[in-house]
Design a protein around this motif. Structure first.
Motif, short mmCIF file in Angstrom:
data_model
loop_
_atom_site.label_atom_id
_atom_site.label_comp_id
_atom_site.label_asym_id
_atom_site.label_seq_id
_atom_site.Cartn_x
_atom_site.Cartn_y
_atom_site.Cartn_z
N THR A 247 -33.46 76.25 -92.38
CA THR A 247 -34.76 75.85 -91.84
C THR A 247 -34.84 76.22 -90.36
O THR A 247 -33.88 76.00 -89.62
CB THR A 247 -34.98 74.33 -91.98
OG1 THR A 247 -34.96 73.98 -93.36
CG2 THR A 247 -36.29 73.89 -91.35
N ARG A 248 -35.96 76.79 -89.96
CA ARG A 248 -36.22 76.98 -88.53
C ARG A 248 -36.96 75.75 -88.01
O ARG A 248 -37.80 75.18 -88.71
CB ARG A 248 -37.06 78.24 -88.29
CG ARG A 248 -36.35 79.53 -88.64
CD ARG A 248 -36.99 80.71 -87.92
NE ARG A 248 -38.40 80.84 -88.22
CZ ARG A 248 -38.90 81.61 -89.18
NH1 ARG A 248 -38.08 82.31 -89.94
NH2 ARG A 248 -40.19 81.69 -89.39
N TYR A 249 -36.67 75.36 -86.78
CA TYR A 249 -37.33 74.19 -86.20
C TYR A 249 -37.79 74.49 -84.79
O TYR A 249 -37.27 75.37 -84.10
CB TYR A 249 -36.39 72.97 -86.20
CG TYR A 249 -35.30 73.05 -85.15
CD1 TYR A 249 -35.52 72.59 -83.84
CD2 TYR A 249 -34.05 73.60 -85.45
CE1 TYR A 249 -34.52 72.68 -82.88
CE2 TYR A 249 -33.06 73.70 -84.50
CZ TYR A 249 -33.30 73.24 -83.21
OH TYR A 249 -32.32 73.34 -82.25
N GLN A 250 -38.77 73.74 -84.34
CA GLN A 250 -39.28 73.85 -82.97
C GLN A 250 -39.78 72.49 -82.53
O GLN A 250 -40.52 71.82 -83.27
CB GLN A 250 -40.42 74.87 -82.90
CG GLN A 250 -41.02 75.04 -81.51
CD GLN A 250 -42.19 76.00 -81.51
OE1 GLN A 250 -42.61 76.49 -82.56
NE2 GLN A 250 -42.74 76.28 -80.34
N LEU B 4 -41.68 65.24 -82.14
CA LEU B 4 -42.45 65.89 -83.20
C LEU B 4 -41.92 67.30 -83.37
O LEU B 4 -41.94 68.09 -82.43
CB LEU B 4 -43.94 65.91 -82.85
CG LEU B 4 -44.87 66.55 -83.89
CD1 LEU B 4 -44.85 65.77 -85.20
CD2 LEU B 4 -46.29 66.68 -83.35
N LEU B 5 -41.44 67.61 -84.58
CA LEU B 5 -40.88 68.92 -84.87
C LEU B 5 -41.79 69.70 -85.80
O LEU B 5 -42.42 69.14 -86.69
CB LEU B 5 -39.51 68.79 -85.55
CG LEU B 5 -38.40 68.00 -84.85
CD1 LEU B 5 -37.10 68.13 -85.65
CD2 LEU B 5 -38.21 68.45 -83.42
N ARG B 6 -41.85 71.01 -85.57
CA ARG B 6 -42.42 71.93 -86.55
C ARG B 6 -41.26 72.51 -87.34
O ARG B 6 -40.31 73.05 -86.76
CB ARG B 6 -43.20 73.05 -85.86
CG ARG B 6 -43.79 74.05 -86.84
CD ARG B 6 -44.42 75.24 -86.15
NE ARG B 6 -45.69 74.88 -85.52
CZ ARG B 6 -45.98 75.04 -84.25
NH1 ARG B 6 -45.05 75.53 -83.44
NH2 ARG B 6 -47.15 74.70 -83.78
N LEU B 7 -41.31 72.37 -88.66
CA LEU B 7 -40.22 72.81 -89.52
C LEU B 7 -40.71 73.91 -90.45
O LEU B 7 -41.76 73.78 -91.09
CB LEU B 7 -39.68 71.64 -90.35
CG LEU B 7 -39.15 70.44 -89.57
CD1 LEU B 7 -38.82 69.29 -90.52
CD2 LEU B 7 -37.91 70.83 -88.77
N ILE C 4 -31.43 71.50 -78.19
CA ILE C 4 -31.99 72.84 -78.08
C ILE C 4 -33.39 72.78 -78.68
O ILE C 4 -33.54 72.43 -79.86
CB ILE C 4 -31.12 73.88 -78.81
CG1 ILE C 4 -29.70 73.88 -78.22
CG2 ILE C 4 -31.74 75.27 -78.73
CD1 ILE C 4 -28.73 74.76 -78.96
N PRO C 5 -34.44 73.12 -77.92
CA PRO C 5 -35.81 72.89 -78.37
C PRO C 5 -36.28 73.76 -79.52
O PRO C 5 -37.29 73.46 -80.15
CB PRO C 5 -36.65 73.15 -77.12
CG PRO C 5 -35.79 74.01 -76.25
CD PRO C 5 -34.39 73.60 -76.52
N ALA C 6 -35.59 74.85 -79.82
CA ALA C 6 -35.98 75.70 -80.95
C ALA C 6 -34.73 76.39 -81.48
O ALA C 6 -33.83 76.75 -80.72
CB ALA C 6 -37.02 76.73 -80.53
N GLY C 7 -34.68 76.54 -82.79
CA GLY C 7 -33.52 77.18 -83.39
C GLY C 7 -33.60 77.11 -84.89
O GLY C 7 -34.68 77.00 -85.47
#
Length: 273
Positions: A142-145, A158-161, A112-115
């Motif tokens: 933590t939220r991730y994208q 590459l994740l944005r956390l 899932i690409p964001a959650g």
């Protein structure tokens, strides 16, 4: 300021908040006098008061450490030049009113690409003088994208956390718990995968970076805003643009010479995603 090796100033303001860009491998503070040369500031550090002190001529200067980053983590870290602003901003950190954005290069992309990730992390506690390892469970969220998933090279993303809580090693542990260990993490990572990345690219650092810290805070009866941004280190791009058979921009380590006919050890290999 007696900045440590590779440390640079990002920004500061009139209230005494200072944002520095910390390279990977530099310590937020020394634990011993011998470690001072490896620290954020090359100055004496009082562990109890969490403050650096140094002299310029006969004038003593002080800088309070507001937050910390693990030694392998790079990016934005904050100092305070007076105790009043130090207390104000630390209180905001403790009540989770500071917005922090990290970037992590991890093994495999989340389905899932964001959650968001909500976990119960184990924390060591003392009962009297006895240490109980993992004796307490504390919530971590933590939220991730997903920002980028390169094709044709390593199976990384590459994740944005965006941590909503502030636990020790939270992002590293949560990434590992959700089967997306941070590349280069020597404690919670995939050791065999880290070795492959190092062989092919020469990059051995942990791929976790504090990219942005921002807040809106009250000080002396007025509201103010502060924001500091640190660009993603080149090491992340080096790993993401690697393709088998192509030069990744880094000299290979000696172990890479085991590949037949001078070809990459990963050429023709298909990773499972």
């Amino acid at each position: 300021m007696p900045l440590g090796l590779g440390v640079r100033l990002i920004t500061s303001n009139k209230h005494g908040i200072v944002a520095l860009d910390k390279p990977a491998g530099v310590m937020s503070h020394p634990n011993t006098d011998e470690e001072t040369k490896r620290a954020l500031l090359q100055a004496h550090y009082d562990y109890d008061e969490e403050v650096f002190t140094w002299k310029v001529g006969d004038v003593e200067h002080r800088a309070w450490l507001i937050n910390r980053l693990d030694s392998p983590t790079s990016g934005v870290i904050l100092l305070a030049l007076n105790d009043e602003i130090n207390t104000t901003i630390k209180q905001m950190f403790s009540t989770h009113k500071v917005s922090k954005i990290y970037y992590a290069l991890v093994k495999h992309a989340p389905a899932i690409p964001a959650g968001s990730w909500s976990d119960q992390l184990k924390k060591n506690v003392y009962r009297g003088k006895k240490l109980i390892k993992g004796g307490q469970l504390i919530p971590a969220k933590t939220r991730y994208q997903v920002i980028k998933t390169p094709t044709g090279g390593f199976p990384v993303a590459l994740l944005r956390l965006m941590p909503l809580t502030g636990r020790t090693h939270q992002l590293r542990v949560q990434c590992q718990n959700h089967r997306h260990p941070v590349v280069g993490d020597r404690t919670y990572g995939s050791f065999s995968f880290n070795k492959e990345v190092a062989m092919e690219t020469g990059e051995r650092r942990m791929m976790l970076h504090s990219g942005e810290t921002s807040m809106r805070y009250a000080f002396k009866g007025q509201m103010h805003e502060f924001k500091a941004v640190s660009e993603l280190p080149e090491a992340f791009a080096t790993v993401m643009r690697f393709r088998p058979g192509l030069h990744a921009g880094k000299a290979p380590v000696p172990m890479a010479s085991k590949a037949p006919s001078g070809r990459s050890a990963l050429e023709g290999r298909r990773f499972r995603r």
